[in-house]
Design a protein around this motif. Structure first.
Motif, PDB file in Angstrom:
ATOM      1  N   ILE A 109     124.221  -3.941  71.650  1.00 49.82           N
ATOM      2  CA  ILE A 109     125.486  -3.771  72.363  1.00 49.82           C
ATOM      3  C   ILE A 109     126.658  -3.589  71.409  1.00 49.82           C
ATOM      4  CG2 ILE A 109     124.650  -5.090  74.332  1.00 49.82           C
ATOM      5  CD1 ILE A 109     126.231  -7.464  73.391  1.00 49.82           C
ATOM      6  N   GLY A 110     126.373  -3.568  70.092  1.00 52.95           N
ATOM      7  CA  GLY A 110     127.425  -3.230  69.139  1.00 52.95           C
ATOM      8  C   GLY A 110     127.950  -4.415  68.359  1.00 52.95           C
ATOM      9  N   GLU A 111     127.121  -5.025  67.542  1.00 53.67           N
ATOM     10  CA  GLU A 111     127.552  -6.156  66.736  1.00 53.67           C
ATOM     11  C   GLU A 111     128.371  -5.678  65.544  1.00 53.67           C
ATOM     12  OE1 GLU A 111     125.369 -10.194  65.455  1.00 53.67           O
ATOM     13  OE2 GLU A 111     124.581  -8.423  64.449  1.00 53.67           O
ATOM     14  N   ALA A 112     129.425  -6.419  65.224  1.00 54.44           N
ATOM     15  CA  ALA A 112     130.270  -6.066  64.089  1.00 54.44           C
ATOM     16  C   ALA A 112     129.542  -6.327  62.778  1.00 54.44           C
ATOM     17  CB  ALA A 112     131.565  -6.868  64.133  1.00 54.44           C
ATOM     18  N   ARG A 162     115.110 -16.197  70.425  1.00 58.79           N
ATOM     19  CA  ARG A 162     115.940 -15.963  69.250  1.00 58.79           C
ATOM     20  C   ARG A 162     115.898 -14.500  68.821  1.00 58.79           C
ATOM     21  NH1 ARG A 162     117.635 -20.204  66.063  1.00 58.79           N
ATOM     22  NH2 ARG A 162     118.677 -18.486  64.954  1.00 58.79           N
ATOM     23  N   LEU A 163     114.721 -13.908  68.797  1.00 53.61           N
ATOM     24  CA  LEU A 163     114.601 -12.503  68.406  1.00 53.61           C
ATOM     25  C   LEU A 163     115.274 -11.591  69.428  1.00 53.61           C
ATOM     26  CD1 LEU A 163     110.888 -12.407  67.154  1.00 53.61           C
ATOM     27  CD2 LEU A 163     112.964 -12.352  65.752  1.00 53.61           C
ATOM     28  N   GLY A 164     115.082 -11.899  70.707  1.00 53.98           N
ATOM     29  CA  GLY A 164     115.703 -11.088  71.745  1.00 53.98           C
ATOM     30  C   GLY A 164     117.217 -11.167  71.719  1.00 53.98           C
ATOM     31  N   ARG A 165     117.754 -12.352  71.433  1.00 56.32           N
ATOM     32  CA  ARG A 165     119.209 -12.513  71.355  1.00 56.32           C
ATOM     33  C   ARG A 165     119.782 -11.704  70.198  1.00 56.32           C
ATOM     34  NH1 ARG A 165     121.615 -18.253  69.740  1.00 56.32           N
ATOM     35  NH2 ARG A 165     120.745 -17.502  67.767  1.00 56.32           N
ATOM     36  N   PHE A 169     116.165  -1.654  69.374  1.00 57.57           N
ATOM     37  CA  PHE A 169     115.516  -1.515  70.683  1.00 57.57           C
ATOM     38  C   PHE A 169     114.065  -1.985  70.632  1.00 57.57           C
ATOM     39  CE2 PHE A 169     112.791   1.209  73.365  1.00 57.57           C
ATOM     40  CZ  PHE A 169     113.191   0.752  74.606  1.00 57.57           C
ATOM     41  N   TRP A 170     113.312  -1.514  69.642  1.00 57.89           N
ATOM     42  CA  TRP A 170     111.902  -1.884  69.556  1.00 57.89           C
ATOM     43  C   TRP A 170     111.740  -3.347  69.192  1.00 57.89           C
ATOM     44  CZ3 TRP A 170     108.323   1.145  71.588  1.00 57.89           C
ATOM     45  CH2 TRP A 170     108.622   2.499  71.756  1.00 57.89           C
ATOM     46  N   SER A 171     112.677  -3.909  68.453  1.00 55.74           N
ATOM     47  CA  SER A 171     112.638  -5.341  68.170  1.00 55.74           C
ATOM     48  C   SER A 171     112.832  -6.150  69.459  1.00 55.74           C
ATOM     49  CB  SER A 171     113.715  -5.717  67.148  1.00 55.74           C
ATOM     50  OG  SER A 171     113.454  -5.120  65.897  1.00 55.74           O
ATOM     51  N   LEU A 172     113.672  -5.636  70.362  1.00 56.96           N
ATOM     52  CA  LEU A 172     113.852  -6.306  71.653  1.00 56.96           C
ATOM     53  C   LEU A 172     112.560  -6.267  72.459  1.00 56.96           C
ATOM     54  CD1 LEU A 172     115.724  -7.666  73.708  1.00 56.96           C
ATOM     55  CD2 LEU A 172     116.380  -5.382  74.501  1.00 56.96           C
ATOM     56  N   LEU A 173     111.864  -5.105  72.457  1.00 50.36           N
ATOM     57  CA  LEU A 173     110.582  -5.018  73.165  1.00 50.36           C
ATOM     58  C   LEU A 173     109.562  -5.979  72.564  1.00 50.36           C
ATOM     59  CD1 LEU A 173     110.000  -1.210  73.878  1.00 50.36           C
ATOM     60  CD2 LEU A 173     110.935  -2.973  75.381  1.00 50.36           C
ATOM     61  N   ALA A 174     109.584  -6.117  71.244  1.00 51.36           N
ATOM     62  CA  ALA A 174     108.670  -7.057  70.595  1.00 51.36           C
ATOM     63  C   ALA A 174     108.934  -8.485  71.073  1.00 51.36           C
ATOM     64  CB  ALA A 174     108.813  -6.965  69.081  1.00 51.36           C
ATOM     65  N   ALA A 175     110.201  -8.844  71.214  1.00 51.52           N
ATOM     66  CA  ALA A 175     110.540 -10.183  71.700  1.00 51.52           C
ATOM     67  C   ALA A 175     110.036 -10.398  73.126  1.00 51.52           C
ATOM     68  CB  ALA A 175     112.053 -10.387  71.634  1.00 51.52           C
ATOM     69  N   VAL A 176     110.187  -9.366  73.966  1.00 54.25           N
ATOM     70  CA  VAL A 176     109.678  -9.461  75.340  1.00 54.25           C
ATOM     71  C   VAL A 176     108.166  -9.623  75.331  1.00 54.25           C
ATOM     72  CG1 VAL A 176     109.440  -8.232  77.529  1.00 54.25           C
ATOM     73  CG2 VAL A 176     111.606  -8.163  76.296  1.00 54.25           C
TER      74      VAL A 176
END
Length: 305
Positions: free
Chosen positions: A204-207, A194-197, A69-76
């Motif tokens: 969302i649940g990566e295998a 790339r970081l956000g992806r 989650f925090w990595s996604l915020l960093a990308a934003v």
């Protein structure tokens, strides 16, 4: 990560002061880049602290996904504070031009030279930590991956700003410096994407990695009591935590007491062989394989119990 944060804070102040005094769009773009990186380091430090909390009744699988989650915020943050501001500075420089003086060029180039040295040291430190974790190819920590991406982008961004200012000084054409700002913006937007992806996929649940899933499936098939593995589901729950759910068909003729003993033994074997599989669920079924793959819906006890 603390080294990267300290470096970004010092560099952000130096770039901002130099950019304002010199009126340099490229230097101001790099200042916005460093400010974004500084905020992102704070986000990632929060991720490290919060993701270590133990599981509780509200979050029975733990807080490992806090890192994602925090990595996604960093990308934003990289996209908004860095990329968008760099585009704005480049466009304004092309539209209005700049009034840089020779002393402003000297101050700006000096600040960028120091920034290049500091960012390079921070990048080398992050790469050294990555090698200690098994190399870039096996790097699974999204926080460290973000730091490496930020530092690598910072080194490239400072290089672009240096080139833009130098060409502006030599040719007198502001288009060189404006182009450097726009190039920095493109670079930051790409890194943010790339970081956000990656963070989105994990949220969302990566295998788990196919290699790990294959080894788990092989271990299950090697058990003499298992006739077939109808379905295997995995999901990354954190940096070193993976959920494993398998639907298996046992050989005929096992008594109910024996089935329970076999299930416990298999779970313990999986937990010993794969320490990252901290949540293991087995579901014994007689359904055909096609039906068994429709949904995980696996039940059982925690691995190692």
């Amino acid at each position: 990560m603390l080294v990267a944060l300290a470096a970004n804070l010092v560099i952000a102040v130096a770039k901002a002061v130099g950019g304002v005094l010199a009126g340099s769009p490229a230097l101001l773009s790099e200042a916005a880049h460093s400010v974004a990186d500084s905020f992102n380091e704070v986000f990632l430090l929060a991720a490290l602290r919060r993701s270590r909390r133990p599981a509780d009744a509200r979050h029975p699988f733990g807080y490992g996904k806090e890192r994602f989650f925090w990595s996604l915020l960093a990308a934003v943050g990289i996209f908004v504070m860095g990329g968008c501001f760099s585009f704005f500075q480049g466009a304004e420089a092309l539209r209005q031009g700049t009034t840089e003086t020779f002393s402003g060029y000297v101050a700006g180039l000096s600040v960028l030279g120091v920034a290049l040295l500091a960012e390079g040291v921070s990048l080398l430190r992050a790469l050294h930590q990555a090698r200690r974790q098994g190399g870039l190819g096996s790097l699974g920590d999204p926080a460290l991956r973000t730091v490496i991406a930020e530092d690598g982008t910072a080194v490239l961004g400072v290089t672009l700003a240096l080139a833009g200012m130098a060409l502006h000084l030599v040719t007198g054409q502001v288009a060189w410096e404006a182009s450097a700002s726009l190039a920095i913006g493109v670079l930051l937007v790409y890194v943010a994407y790339r970081l956000g992806r990656d963070a989105r996929d994990l949220l969302i649940g990566e295998a788990a990695d196919p290699e790990l899933s294959g080894r788990i499936r092989s271990l299950l098939r090697a058990q003499p009591e298992i006739d077939s593995v109808e379905a295997l589901f995995t999901m990354k729950m954190g940096l070193d935590a993976t959920l494993v759910a398998a639907r298996i068909d046992l050989v005929p003729g096992l008594e109910s007491e024996r089935v329970e003993e076999v299930a416990v033994r298999i779970k313990r074997s999986l937990a010993r062989t794969f320490p990252e599989a901290d949540q293991i669920f087995l579901d014994v079924t007689d359904r055909p394989a096609g039906e068994a793959r429709e949904s995980p819906a696996a039940t059982g006890e925690r691995g190692g119990a």
